[in-house]
Design an enzyme around this catalytic site. Structure first.
Site, PDB file in Angstrom:
ATOM      1  N   ASN A  40     105.989 -62.510  49.651  1.00 23.06           N
ATOM      2  CA  ASN A  40     105.962 -61.305  50.494  1.00 23.06           C
ATOM      3  C   ASN A  40     104.525 -60.802  50.594  1.00 23.06           C
ATOM      4  O   ASN A  40     104.010 -60.208  49.658  1.00 23.06           O
ATOM      5  CB  ASN A  40     106.866 -60.234  49.871  1.00 23.06           C
ATOM      6  CG  ASN A  40     106.759 -58.901  50.592  1.00 23.06           C
ATOM      7  OD1 ASN A  40     106.294 -58.839  51.735  1.00 23.06           O
ATOM      8  ND2 ASN A  40     107.190 -57.833  49.931  1.00 23.06           N
ATOM      9  N   TRP A  41     103.907 -61.047  51.736  1.00 24.10           N
ATOM     10  CA  TRP A  41     102.495 -60.661  51.905  1.00 24.10           C
ATOM     11  C   TRP A  41     102.329 -59.163  52.074  1.00 24.10           C
ATOM     12  O   TRP A  41     101.213 -58.661  52.075  1.00 24.10           O
ATOM     13  CB  TRP A  41     101.910 -61.342  53.132  1.00 24.10           C
ATOM     14  CG  TRP A  41     101.804 -62.827  53.046  1.00 24.10           C
ATOM     15  CD1 TRP A  41     102.319 -63.654  52.068  1.00 24.10           C
ATOM     16  CD2 TRP A  41     101.132 -63.692  53.972  1.00 24.10           C
ATOM     17  NE1 TRP A  41     102.004 -64.953  52.336  1.00 24.10           N
ATOM     18  CE2 TRP A  41     101.285 -65.014  53.511  1.00 24.10           C
ATOM     19  CE3 TRP A  41     100.431 -63.465  55.148  1.00 24.10           C
ATOM     20  CZ2 TRP A  41     100.736 -66.105  54.189  1.00 24.10           C
ATOM     21  CZ3 TRP A  41      99.896 -64.556  55.827  1.00 24.10           C
ATOM     22  CH2 TRP A  41     100.042 -65.860  55.341  1.00 24.10           C
ATOM     23  N   LYS A  42     103.402 -58.447  52.296  1.00 22.72           N
ATOM     24  CA  LYS A  42     103.323 -57.021  52.646  1.00 22.72           C
ATOM     25  C   LYS A  42     102.366 -56.856  53.842  1.00 22.72           C
ATOM     26  O   LYS A  42     102.264 -57.768  54.657  1.00 22.72           O
ATOM     27  CB  LYS A  42     102.880 -56.185  51.451  1.00 22.72           C
ATOM     28  CG  LYS A  42     103.680 -56.521  50.191  1.00 22.72           C
ATOM     29  CD  LYS A  42     103.518 -55.482  49.145  1.00 22.72           C
ATOM     30  CE  LYS A  42     104.167 -55.967  47.870  1.00 22.72           C
ATOM     31  NZ  LYS A  42     104.494 -54.892  46.974  1.00 22.72           N
ATOM     32  N   HIS A  53     113.708 -53.825  51.005  1.00 22.89           N
ATOM     33  CA  HIS A  53     112.614 -53.788  50.023  1.00 22.89           C
ATOM     34  C   HIS A  53     112.431 -52.339  49.573  1.00 22.89           C
ATOM     35  O   HIS A  53     112.568 -51.410  50.366  1.00 22.89           O
ATOM     36  CB  HIS A  53     111.326 -54.338  50.653  1.00 22.89           C
ATOM     37  CG  HIS A  53     110.259 -54.572  49.631  1.00 22.89           C
ATOM     38  ND1 HIS A  53     109.502 -53.551  49.117  1.00 22.89           N
ATOM     39  CD2 HIS A  53     109.853 -55.703  49.001  1.00 22.89           C
ATOM     40  CE1 HIS A  53     108.652 -54.054  48.213  1.00 22.89           C
ATOM     41  NE2 HIS A  53     108.854 -55.358  48.130  1.00 22.89           N
ATOM     42  N   GLY A  80     104.986 -60.787  45.378  1.00 25.34           N
ATOM     43  CA  GLY A  80     104.130 -59.951  46.210  1.00 25.34           C
ATOM     44  C   GLY A  80     102.672 -60.352  46.048  1.00 25.34           C
ATOM     45  O   GLY A  80     102.196 -61.320  46.626  1.00 25.34           O
ATOM     46  N   GLY A  81     101.959 -59.605  45.213  1.00 23.85           N
ATOM     47  CA  GLY A  81     100.512 -59.789  45.060  1.00 23.85           C
ATOM     48  C   GLY A  81     100.097 -61.238  44.855  1.00 23.85           C
ATOM     49  O   GLY A  81      99.129 -61.707  45.475  1.00 23.85           O
ATOM     50  N   GLY A 105     104.214 -54.474  41.895  1.00 26.67           N
ATOM     51  CA  GLY A 105     102.802 -54.158  42.106  1.00 26.67           C
ATOM     52  C   GLY A 105     102.162 -53.403  40.955  1.00 26.67           C
ATOM     53  O   GLY A 105     101.065 -52.869  41.111  1.00 26.67           O
TER      54      GLY A 105
END
Ligand code: PEP
Length: 250
Positions: A9-11, A95, A233-234, A173
Site C-alpha cells: 500500500n503506497w498510500k 483502511h 505500507g512504508g 506507520g
C-alpha cells in the site's frame, strides 16, 4: 492450502517516475520461486503507469479504495469497473486512514466491498482496533463487528471472495508492530468466527496482517498459522525491503 499474499500500500506517495522505478525493481527482483502472490496498490492516478510496467509480469495491481456505487454523480470517486479496466484485480476497503480521516463507517466499507465484487475486483477488507480500544479490552468486539458488517452485506458467498487484512491502528506507520502472538490471537479469533458461519470459507479465506511489517519481523509474523501474508505500507516504498518481505512469505 491458502496461497500467501503480500500487498504493498503506497498510500499517497510516488510520482510517475518513482512508480516506474519501484515497480521495475520489484518485478525484476522477485524470485522465480516466490511462494507469495504479490500486488501493488498505488494511488489512483498512478494506476495506468503501473499497469503498463506490470503487464505480463507476476505482480498484480490493486487500488486503495473503490466507490460503493457503480456509476453516476459521485464526484471524486472511482468505480470498480474503471479500476478493473485499468488493470486492477484488488481494491482495498476500510483502511483505518479512510475510517479515521474520512469518516468511512462499517456500513460504507461493506458497501464498497460489495461494489468491488460486482465490478470483478477482490476486496481487501481492513479491520483493526485503536490503541484505546485495545487498552479497554475491546479488540475482539471491534474487529468482529467490523467483520459482521461485511458478512451482513455480502453473505458468506461474498466473503469467500474477499481477503481480510487485520491492521491494528496503533501499529500502522508507528514502527510498533503487533507481536506475532498478538496478531495470531486476532487472526485466530477472526477465523474461528468465520468457521462458525461456514467452515469451508474459513479454510480458504486469506487473512493478511498489516502494521509496521519490515524485513526483520515479516518471517515471524508470516509463520503464524492464521497469517496468510501482509499488507505493507512504508516498507513497500523501498523495493529491497518489499522484496525481502515477499521472500519471507510461505
Ligand atoms: C498500511 O498502510 O496499511 C500499513 C500497514 O502501513 P505500515 O506498514 O507503514 O505500518
Amino acid at each position: 492450502m491458502r496461497r500467501a499474499l503480500v500487498a504493498g500500500n503506497w498510500k499517497m506517495h510516488g510520482s510517475r517516475e518513482q512508480a516506474r522505478r519501484l515497480i521495475t525493481e520489484t518485478v525484476d527482483g522477485l524470485p522465480a520461486d516466490c511462494a507469495a502472490e504479490v500486488v501493488v496498490l498505488p494511488p489512483f492516478v498512478l494506476l495506468p503507469v503501473a499497469a503498463g510496467v506490470l503487464e505480463g509480469s507476476r505482480v498484480g495491481l490493486g487500488a486503495q479504495n473503490v466507490c460503493d456505487a457503480d456509476e453516476g454523480a459521485y464526484t471524486g470517486e472511482v468505480s470498480a469497473a474503471m479500476l478493473r479496466e485499468t488493470g486492477c484485480r484488488y481494491a482495498l476497503v476500510g483502511h483505518s486512514e479512510r475510517r479515521a480521516l474520512y469518516g468511512e463507517d462499517d456500513a460504507l466499507v461493506a458497501r464498497r466491498a460489495a461494489a468491488a465484487l460486482r465490478g470483478g475486483l477482490s476486496p481487501i477488507v481492513c479491520l483493526g482496533e485503536t490503541l484505546e480500544q485495545r487498552e479497554r479490552d475491546l479488540t475482539a468486539e471491534v474487529v468482529l463487528s467490523q467483520l459482521d458488517a461485511v458478512v451482513a452485506e455480502l453473505g458468506m458467498v461474498g466473503l469467500a471472495r474477499c481477503v481480510l487484512a487485520y491492521e491494528p491502528v496503533w501499529a500502522i506507520g508507528t514502527g510498533r508492530s503487533a507481536s506475532p502472538e498478538q496478531a495470531q490471537d486476532v487472526h485466530g479469533l477472526l477465523r474461528e468466527h468465520v468457521r462458525r458461519l461456514d467452515a469451508g470459507v474459513a479454510e480458504t479465506l486469506r487473512m493478511l496482517y498489516g502494521g509496521s511489517v519490515k524485513p526483520d519481523n515479516a518471517g515471524a509474523l508470516f509463520a503464524m498459522p492464521d497469517i496468510d501474508g501482509g499488507l505493507i505500507g512504508g516498507a513497500s516504498l523501498k523495493s529491497a525491503d518489499f522484496l525481502a518481505i515477499c521472500r519471507a512469505a510461505r
